[in-house]
Design an enzyme around this catalytic site. Structure first.
Site, PDB file in Angstrom:
ATOM      1  N   LYS A 183       3.425 -31.933  52.490  1.00 58.79           N
ATOM      2  CA  LYS A 183       4.864 -32.204  52.417  1.00 58.79           C
ATOM      3  C   LYS A 183       5.137 -33.293  51.382  1.00 58.79           C
ATOM      4  CE  LYS A 183       6.189 -31.156  57.199  1.00 58.79           C
ATOM      5  NZ  LYS A 183       7.183 -30.113  56.889  1.00 58.79           N
TER       6      LYS A 183
ATOM      7  N   ARG B 219       4.012 -22.278  64.485  1.00 59.44           N
ATOM      8  CA  ARG B 219       3.865 -20.920  65.010  1.00 59.44           C
ATOM      9  C   ARG B 219       2.392 -20.562  65.235  1.00 59.44           C
ATOM     10  NH1 ARG B 219       7.005 -18.742  59.813  1.00 59.44           N
ATOM     11  NH2 ARG B 219       7.831 -20.852  60.046  1.00 59.44           N
TER      12      ARG B 219
HETATM   13  N1  BES Z   1       7.702 -29.351  61.600  1.00 56.19           N
HETATM   14  C1  BES Z   1       8.177 -28.586  60.520  1.00 56.19           C
HETATM   15  C2  BES Z   1       9.659 -28.225  60.664  1.00 56.19           C
HETATM   16  C3  BES Z   1      10.640 -29.339  60.421  1.00 56.19           C
HETATM   17  C4  BES Z   1      10.910 -29.785  59.144  1.00 56.19           C
HETATM   18  C5  BES Z   1      11.334 -29.876  61.472  1.00 56.19           C
HETATM   19  C6  BES Z   1      11.849 -30.774  58.941  1.00 56.19           C
HETATM   20  C7  BES Z   1      12.292 -30.843  61.265  1.00 56.19           C
HETATM   21  C8  BES Z   1      12.542 -31.301  59.993  1.00 56.19           C
HETATM   22  C9  BES Z   1       7.418 -27.282  60.427  1.00 56.19           C
HETATM   23  O1  BES Z   1       6.080 -27.350  60.776  1.00 56.19           O
HETATM   24  C10 BES Z   1       7.469 -26.863  58.988  1.00 56.19           C
HETATM   25  O2  BES Z   1       6.939 -27.563  58.188  1.00 56.19           O
HETATM   26  N2  BES Z   1       8.120 -25.733  58.714  1.00 56.19           N
HETATM   27  C11 BES Z   1       8.273 -25.269  57.392  1.00 56.19           C
HETATM   28  C12 BES Z   1       8.079 -23.776  57.416  1.00 56.19           C
HETATM   29  C13 BES Z   1       7.976 -23.169  56.052  1.00 56.19           C
HETATM   30  C14 BES Z   1       6.696 -23.605  55.386  1.00 56.19           C
HETATM   31  C15 BES Z   1       8.008 -21.679  56.203  1.00 56.19           C
HETATM   32  C16 BES Z   1       9.681 -25.630  56.911  1.00 56.19           C
HETATM   33  O3  BES Z   1      10.607 -25.600  57.711  1.00 56.19           O
HETATM   34  O4  BES Z   1       9.806 -26.007  55.760  1.00 56.19           O
HETATM   35 MN    MN Z   2       4.866 -27.963  59.138  1.00 56.70          MN
END
Ligand code: BES
Ligand code: MN
Ligand code: ZN
Length: 499
Positions: free
Chosen positions: A281, A355
């Site tokens: 990230k 997931r």
């Molecule tokens: N934990 C995150 C989702 C999230 C992001 C929650 C920001 C709250 C604030 C999750 O694991 C994630 O990183 N999801 C990705 C999925 C994508 C790679 C398909 C996302 O939401 O960017």
């Molecule tokens: Mn994630």
């Protein structure tokens, strides 16, 4: 905080602080009229002058109001009488809670629950009042040293009396106890969420579950990596590969119902820190990914609430928990893993890890022959884009279950909003190399995440709550919200009283 209900004359109530409601149009609820009469119309006079803002939740403090036995009176606006509903009532309670947390008074008498509402009975109003007022006393300062912490500790009400006109009944008492229990569950969920990733590890979550089980006498089992390998949880374990912290799979079993009654299963995402893994990230606000275990925290908090209430119901809690780190052993984009269900997954993005841990937990849930399964997860940033931070996202393979959750959401004030889980979206998960990919591209990210989970929930009725927007707030007031403990508790209270 200590709570009691009592009947009697508010003007004669001895307290450090007495909380009264007033409508913006100058109409006084019975309790306030009672005090106003003793104070020779002082309240009505101030309202007429416009000293209290009209908006529900505006407050004014009146020290030593003549004719009352309280050291101070807090007047809270209820907004316009013809607009008085759930939102204005909760805004008024929230404002009172804030004032009660900051006052030097040690005990309070609150009359707000006595204000009549067209659609909500007294028991509901008392439950909401107890929950919101108790929750308002929440503080998280265990990690601060120093003086300002002590100063704050000396403030805030310790004893709270909810004053009503009606005769006290067991039903009203139960409502107050429910509100308190839900606030206690929320406090646990908030504490766990607010703790940083170096303290709130998978091991810490497992220990918290074990301590809860001991305190409230329900069974807790913690599966270790070797146990999960035996079960074939290859998808979950693929997320844990980059971390030095051992992953845990927590199984909680609360048996308050009949021995043969099928359990409701709650599954909570427990990523104690989400760096994104190899699909790292960006740095901005990455600290907030300590909140990526708020689904797990809400399951633990809900267990605390229902155990404290002693709900006559069987509930199983499942928490897959690990860090998502980019270590040398970490899963790489393109790796293919085999889930416990036997379905294979191409991990196209290691940041779509929630997931991957949930799918194995959902397969594990089958062994309980559940009445229904609800998973709770900070699953997608896309959910925050779609719905903001007001409702949680709701997707389900059963419309009746979805409707029930929506209703309990608005009853509790912890709302959800449904998104479609139509088959047409499934094709976005196509992979050239495995049964499915773990991402669905740019479109409808919350829906494709739920589509992925739906491939593991065919054996039972299932709903998914995406709490990415609702589990915490950012900015100056950064902190966990304790959601959706109120929604889940309300849902379970409803199920417990259904049979
Ligand atoms: N934990 C995150 C989702 C999230 C992001 C929650 C920001 C709250 C604030 C999750 O694991 C994630 O990183 N999801 C990705 C999925 C994508 C790679 C398909 C996302 O939401 O960017
Ligand atoms: Mn994630
Ligand atoms: Zn995550």
């Amino acid at each position: 905080m200590e709570f009691t209900i009592k009947t009697g004359s508010p003007a004669k109530s001895k307290a450090g602080i007495l909380v009264l409601g007033a409508f913006a149009d100058g109409v006084l609820p019975a309790a306030t009229a009672n005090v106003d009469a003793a104070a020779q119309g002082r309240i009505a006079h101030l309202l007429k002058r416009g000293d209290l803002e009209e908006k529900a939740g505006a407050t004014m403090l009146l020290p030593e109001l003549a004719g009352t036995q309280a050291e101070r009176v807090l007047l809270v606006s209820l907004g316009k009488q013809d607009e008085f509903g759930d939102k204005a009532y909760r805004d008024a309670l929230g404002a009172a809670a804030k004032a009660l947390a900051a006052t030097p008074a040690k005990d309070a008498v609150v009359t707000l629950a006595d204000v009549e509402m067209e659609k909500r009975p007294l028991a509901w109003r008392l439950q909401q009042a107890a929950r919101i007022l108790a929750d308002g006393a929440y503080r998280f300062d265990t990690l601060k040293s120093g003086k300002d912490k002590k100063d704050k500790k000396d403030r805030g009400v310790r004893k709270l009396t909810l004053q009503v006109e009606a005769e006290l009944t067991a039903e009203l008492d139960t409502a107050v106890r429910q509100g308190q229990a839900i606030a206690t569950g929320m406090a646990l969920a908030k504490d766990l969420g607010n703790l940083p990733g170096n303290i709130c590890t998978p091991t810490h979550l497992a220990e918290t579950a074990e301590a809860l089980g001991k305190q409230y006498k329900f069974d807790v089992e913690v599966l270790e990596r070797a146990d999960m390998e035996k079960l074939g949880m290859g998808s979950f374990l693929s997320v844990a590969r980059g971390s030095h912290q051992p992953p845990k799979f927590i199984v909680m079993n609360y048996k308050g119902g009949k021995a043969k009654a099928k359990p409701i299963v709650l599954v909570g995402k427990g990523i104690t820190f989400d760096t994104g893994g190899i699909s790292l990230k960006p740095a901005a606000e990455m600290d907030e990914m300590k909140y990526d275990m708020c689904g797990a925290a809400s399951v633990l908090g809900t267990f605390k609430a229902i155990a404290q209430m002693g709900l006559p119901l069987n509930v199983v809690g499942l928490i897959p928990t690990t860090e998502n780190m980019p270590g040398g052993g970490a899963t790489k984009p393109g790796d293919v893993v085999t889930s416990m269900s036997g379905q294979t997954i191409e991990v196209l993005n290691t940041d779509a890890e929630g997931r991957l841990i949930l799918c194995d937990a959902l397969t594990y849930a089958e062994r309980f022959k559940p009445e229904c399964v609800i998973d709770i997860a900070t699953l997608t940033g896309a959910c925050v884009i779609a719905l903001g931070k007001i409702p949680s996202g709701l997707l389900a393979n059963d419309d009746e279950l979805a409707a029930e959750i929506l209703r309990r959401g608005s009853d509790s004030g912890d709302r959800a909003w449904q998104l479609p889980l139509w088959d047409e979206y499934q094709e976005l998960l196509k992979s050239n190399f495995a049964d499915m990919g773990n991402i669905g591209g740019r479109y409808a990210g919350t829906i494709t995440a739920a589509c992925f989970l739906s491939r593991f929930t065919k054996a039972y009725k299932w709903a998914h709550l995406d709490i990415a927007g609702t589990a915490w707030v950012s900015g100056d007031a950064k902190g966990a919200t304790g959601r959706p403990v109120p929604l889940l508790s309300e849902f379970l209270i409803g199920r417990a009283s259904a049979d």
